[in-house]
Design a protein around this motif. Structure first.
Motif, PDB file in Angstrom:
ATOM      1  N   ASP A 386       0.831  -1.211   0.000  1.00  0.00           N
ATOM      2  CA  ASP A 386       0.000   0.000   0.000  1.00  0.00           C
ATOM      3  C   ASP A 386       0.867   1.264   0.000  1.00  0.00           C
ATOM      4  N   LYS A 387       0.319   2.297  -0.685  1.00  0.00           N
ATOM      5  CA  LYS A 387       0.977   3.600  -0.710  1.00  0.00           C
ATOM      6  C   LYS A 387       0.653   4.329   0.598  1.00  0.00           C
ATOM      7  N   ILE A 388       1.621   5.044   1.129  1.00  0.00           N
ATOM      8  CA  ILE A 388       1.411   5.726   2.411  1.00  0.00           C
ATOM      9  C   ILE A 388       1.892   7.172   2.319  1.00  0.00           C
ATOM     10  N   GLU A 389       1.077   8.085   2.833  1.00  0.00           N
ATOM     11  CA  GLU A 389       1.489   9.495   2.886  1.00  0.00           C
ATOM     12  C   GLU A 389       2.137   9.760   4.241  1.00  0.00           C
ATOM     13  N   LYS A 390       2.913  10.842   4.311  1.00  0.00           N
ATOM     14  CA  LYS A 390       3.490  11.224   5.601  1.00  0.00           C
ATOM     15  C   LYS A 390       2.350  11.578   6.565  1.00  0.00           C
ATOM     16  N   ASN A 391       2.444  11.140   7.816  1.00  0.00           N
ATOM     17  CA  ASN A 391       1.445  11.378   8.867  1.00  0.00           C
ATOM     18  C   ASN A 391       0.110  10.655   8.643  1.00  0.00           C
ATOM     19  N   GLU A 392       0.117   9.662   7.769  1.00  0.00           N
ATOM     20  CA  GLU A 392      -1.094   8.848   7.595  1.00  0.00           C
ATOM     21  C   GLU A 392      -1.139   7.761   8.679  1.00  0.00           C
ATOM     22  N   ILE A 393      -2.364   7.331   9.016  1.00  0.00           N
ATOM     23  CA  ILE A 393      -2.469   6.291  10.057  1.00  0.00           C
ATOM     24  C   ILE A 393      -2.128   4.925   9.456  1.00  0.00           C
ATOM     25  N   ILE A 394      -1.181   4.222  10.097  1.00  0.00           N
ATOM     26  CA  ILE A 394      -0.785   2.890   9.614  1.00  0.00           C
ATOM     27  C   ILE A 394      -1.517   1.812  10.403  1.00  0.00           C
ATOM     28  N   ALA A 395      -1.756   2.089  11.687  1.00  0.00           N
ATOM     29  CA  ALA A 395      -2.416   1.068  12.528  1.00  0.00           C
ATOM     30  C   ALA A 395      -3.005   1.725  13.767  1.00  0.00           C
ATOM     31  N   TYR A 396      -3.902   0.992  14.425  1.00  0.00           N
ATOM     32  CA  TYR A 396      -4.437   1.424  15.726  1.00  0.00           C
ATOM     33  C   TYR A 396      -4.062   0.379  16.771  1.00  0.00           C
ATOM     34  N   ILE A 397      -3.659   0.838  17.926  1.00  0.00           N
ATOM     35  CA  ILE A 397      -3.405  -0.101  19.024  1.00  0.00           C
ATOM     36  C   ILE A 397      -4.586  -0.042  19.984  1.00  0.00           C
ATOM     37  N   HIS A 398      -5.110  -1.207  20.341  1.00  0.00           N
ATOM     38  CA  HIS A 398      -6.210  -1.294  21.312  1.00  0.00           C
ATOM     39  C   HIS A 398      -5.618  -1.861  22.601  1.00  0.00           C
ATOM     40  N   ALA A 399      -5.606  -1.051  23.667  1.00  0.00           N
ATOM     41  CA  ALA A 399      -4.962  -1.492  24.912  1.00  0.00           C
ATOM     42  C   ALA A 399      -5.831  -1.156  26.115  1.00  0.00           C
ATOM     43  N   ASN A 400      -5.629  -1.909  27.184  1.00  0.00           N
ATOM     44  CA  ASN A 400      -6.369  -1.599  28.413  1.00  0.00           C
ATOM     45  C   ASN A 400      -5.474  -1.035  29.501  1.00  0.00           C
ATOM     46  N   GLN A 401      -4.139  -1.064  29.270  1.00  0.00           N
ATOM     47  CA  GLN A 401      -3.231  -0.486  30.263  1.00  0.00           C
ATOM     48  C   GLN A 401      -2.294   0.506  29.566  1.00  0.00           C
ATOM     49  N   LYS A 402      -2.153   1.687  30.192  1.00  0.00           N
ATOM     50  CA  LYS A 402      -1.372   2.779  29.612  1.00  0.00           C
ATOM     51  C   LYS A 402       0.072   2.347  29.328  1.00  0.00           C
ATOM     52  N   GLU A 403       0.660   1.663  30.303  1.00  0.00           N
ATOM     53  CA  GLU A 403       2.066   1.268  30.172  1.00  0.00           C
ATOM     54  C   GLU A 403       2.261   0.311  28.970  1.00  0.00           C
ATOM     55  N   LYS A 404       1.336  -0.647  28.866  1.00  0.00           N
ATOM     56  CA  LYS A 404       1.428  -1.604  27.763  1.00  0.00           C
ATOM     57  C   LYS A 404       1.202  -0.907  26.423  1.00  0.00           C
ATOM     58  N   LEU A 405       0.311   0.085  26.438  1.00  0.00           N
ATOM     59  CA  LEU A 405       0.046   0.852  25.224  1.00  0.00           C
ATOM     60  C   LEU A 405       1.330   1.540  24.750  1.00  0.00           C
ATOM     61  N   GLU A 406       2.030   2.195  25.688  1.00  0.00           N
ATOM     62  CA  GLU A 406       3.245   2.944  25.326  1.00  0.00           C
ATOM     63  C   GLU A 406       4.316   1.999  24.771  1.00  0.00           C
ATOM     64  N   THR A 407       4.468   0.835  25.413  1.00  0.00           N
ATOM     65  CA  THR A 407       5.457  -0.145  24.926  1.00  0.00           C
ATOM     66  C   THR A 407       5.072  -0.606  23.527  1.00  0.00           C
ATOM     67  N   ALA A 408       3.784  -0.933  23.339  1.00  0.00           N
ATOM     68  CA  ALA A 408       3.331  -1.444  22.035  1.00  0.00           C
ATOM     69  C   ALA A 408       3.562  -0.398  20.945  1.00  0.00           C
ATOM     70  N   LYS A 409       3.333   0.887  21.273  1.00  0.00           N
ATOM     71  CA  LYS A 409       3.512   1.954  20.271  1.00  0.00           C
ATOM     72  C   LYS A 409       4.950   1.958  19.757  1.00  0.00           C
ATOM     73  N   LYS A 410       5.891   1.897  20.709  1.00  0.00           N
ATOM     74  CA  LYS A 410       7.317   1.922  20.330  1.00  0.00           C
ATOM     75  C   LYS A 410       7.653   0.685  19.501  1.00  0.00           C
ATOM     76  N   GLN A 411       7.177  -0.484  19.980  1.00  0.00           N
ATOM     77  CA  GLN A 411       7.525  -1.738  19.293  1.00  0.00           C
ATOM     78  C   GLN A 411       6.947  -1.772  17.874  1.00  0.00           C
ATOM     79  N   LEU A 412       5.710  -1.329  17.741  1.00  0.00           N
ATOM     80  CA  LEU A 412       5.066  -1.391  16.423  1.00  0.00           C
ATOM     81  C   LEU A 412       5.759  -0.453  15.434  1.00  0.00           C
ATOM     82  N   LYS A 413       6.091   0.741  15.904  1.00  0.00           N
ATOM     83  CA  LYS A 413       6.785   1.706  15.022  1.00  0.00           C
ATOM     84  C   LYS A 413       8.082   1.115  14.484  1.00  0.00           C
ATOM     85  N   ASN A 414       8.772   0.346  15.350  1.00  0.00           N
ATOM     86  CA  ASN A 414      10.067  -0.226  14.972  1.00  0.00           C
ATOM     87  C   ASN A 414       9.996  -1.300  13.907  1.00  0.00           C
TER      88      ASN A 414
END
Ligand code: URA
Length: 434
Positions: A386-414
């Motif tokens: 898929d073609k992607i523009e700068k600042n386009e949404i690539i994915a959504y993370i669904h989390a129930n704990q803030k800490e896990k959300l932050e870790t997942a964000k970093k891991q997914l970006k990588n």
């Protein structure tokens, strides 16, 4: 005979006899062989492998560790389907009601999540009320009455596999050809399948990371099928990126429901139709694969597949109001987008890593006794190619704990790789082996 000699033999790369394999399977099932001794033997098998004869003997011994279901009173050919495991793999939830709607009886024993992969039973249990622990009598009655039942391995069917499967998961011994082949085929033999279609996944999100090993695994399972008089066909499918867009239990069920209602996603569709067409062929409905695919497509368009799914859920105690209105599924507390930091084409989103990130959010188990959090996971917004523009949404993370959300964000970006040049879409069907 004693277990120490058997462990020593396998440790020293010698071939085990049928009697030694039966001794181990019987002893581990009845508890006279301990977890640590079984773990030592399973690890020795993982490292040193098994001959074809040993794998067949292990399969037959596991299949006969409990009851063997006799479905002959249904007077129909029973064709079963199983996957070697993947990330975002909601195929059974779509495919099985769909083939049942065409008249193929489905008596399916599914598994829970294993390693970084999800399991159909965990996914179905995210539907409030859905009972996966149905006894043999009701299991067969359900297939007789509505043509379909999907349950967990709670019956006394292949109990040895249930124990060895959980053990393998807890000692990192999943990715082994003899152990996967015997696990899958013992369950299929015990649950009364006469013909079998296997989805052998290949890629970063599968237990077989390359085609060569996937072919080897397929040939072993086909051979076991021949020896036990059960025709088996393997479809090799791509698992380099997650299948579909959703990864996580209720998120995948919602995607499956939408698919059955006609919102078909390209890669899921290819896999569902290919496997389904071979199931129809083996059940005697027709030899023309393209015609079979058309028949299945028709039953999506006319709603028969969706109605069969509703019937299945209702029959197993599930609340169908969730199926009719998927907004009712509990949503995770945090739903956060991941944006691209450059423009280009999506080259890679490693399925295994996505599976692990979803698992860490709570969609999978780290320990056997862990509870699954059905609402968490990842929804991709883009697929490879898929073609992607700068600042386009690539994915959504669904989390129930803030800490896990932050870790997942970093891991997914990588793990998201965007390149400037055009990228081909991945082909879902690699090959069919008969
Ligand atoms: N599915 C199974 O049932 N067993 C395995 O070992 C892997 C996937």
């Amino acid at each position: 005979m004693n277990i120490l000699d058997i462990i020593e033999k396998k440790r020293d790369k010698k071939e085990l006899t049928k009697e030694e394999i039966e001794y181990f399977v019987k002893g581990y099932t009845d508890g006279s062989i301990s977890d640590y001794q079984a773990a030592a033997l399973v690890m020795a098998i993982f490292i040193n492998g098994m001959s074809k004869k040993e794998t067949t003997d292990l399969t037959i011994a596991m299949a006969h560790s409990g009851e063997i279901l006799d479905l002959s009173k249904l007077n129909k050919i029973i064709v079963d389907k199983h996957s070697t495991g993947g990330v975002g793999d909601k195929v059974s939830i779509i495919l099985l009601p769909l083939v049942a709607s065409v008249g193929v009886p489905v008596a399916k024993m599914s598994g829970r999540g294993l390693g970084f992969t999800g399991g159909t039973v965990d996914k179905l249990e995210s539907i409030p009320g859905y009972q996966t622990g149905v006894d043999i009598h009701n299991f067969v009655k359900n297939v007789e009455n509505i043509g379909i039942s999907i349950i967990s391995q709670t019956l006394n069917l292949a109990p040895a596999d249930k124990k060895i499967y959980a053990l393998r998961d807890s000692i990192s011994c999943v990715e082994s050809i003899p152990l996967i082949a015997s696990s899958i085929m013992s369950k299929k033999i015990a649950s009364g399948a006469q013909k079998i279609v296997l989805d052998v996944t290949v890629g970063s999100g599968a237990f077989m990371e390359n085609i060569e090993n996937a072919e080897k695994l397929s040939r072993e399972m086909i051979e076991i099928g021949k020896l036990s008089n059960r025709e088996t066909i393997c479809v090799l499918t791509n698992m380099d990126e997650p299948l579909g867009y959703s990864v996580g239990n209720s998120l995948e069920v919602i995607e499956a429901i939408k698919f059955l209602k006609g919102e078909m996603i390209e890669d899921v569709s290819q896999v569902v139709l290919e496997l389904g067409a071979y199931m129809l062929k083996l059940s005697g409905i027709g030899n023309d694969i393209n015609k079979n695919k058309k028949l299945l497509l028709e039953n999506i368009q006319n709603g028969k597949g969706y109605n069969k799914f509703l019937e299945l859920v209702k029959n197993q105690g599930g609340d169908i109001s969730y199926i009719e209105n998927t907004e009712k599924f509990t949503k995770a507390k945090y739903i956060e987008p991941i944006y691209s930091d450059k423009k280009g084409y999506l080259k890679e989103i490693n399925a295994k890593e996505v599976g692990k990130i979803a698992g860490n959010l709570g969609a999978g188990r780290i320990k056997k006794e862990d509870k699954i959090d059905s609402s968490v996971g990842i929804i991709l917004n883009k697929k490879v190619g898929d073609k992607i523009e700068k600042n386009e949404i690539i994915a959504y993370i669904h989390a129930n704990q803030k800490e896990k959300l932050e870790t997942a964000k970093k891991q997914l970006k990588n793990i998201i790789l965007i390149v400037p040049t055009k990228v081909e879409k991945l082909q879902s069907i690699i090959k069919v082996i008969k």
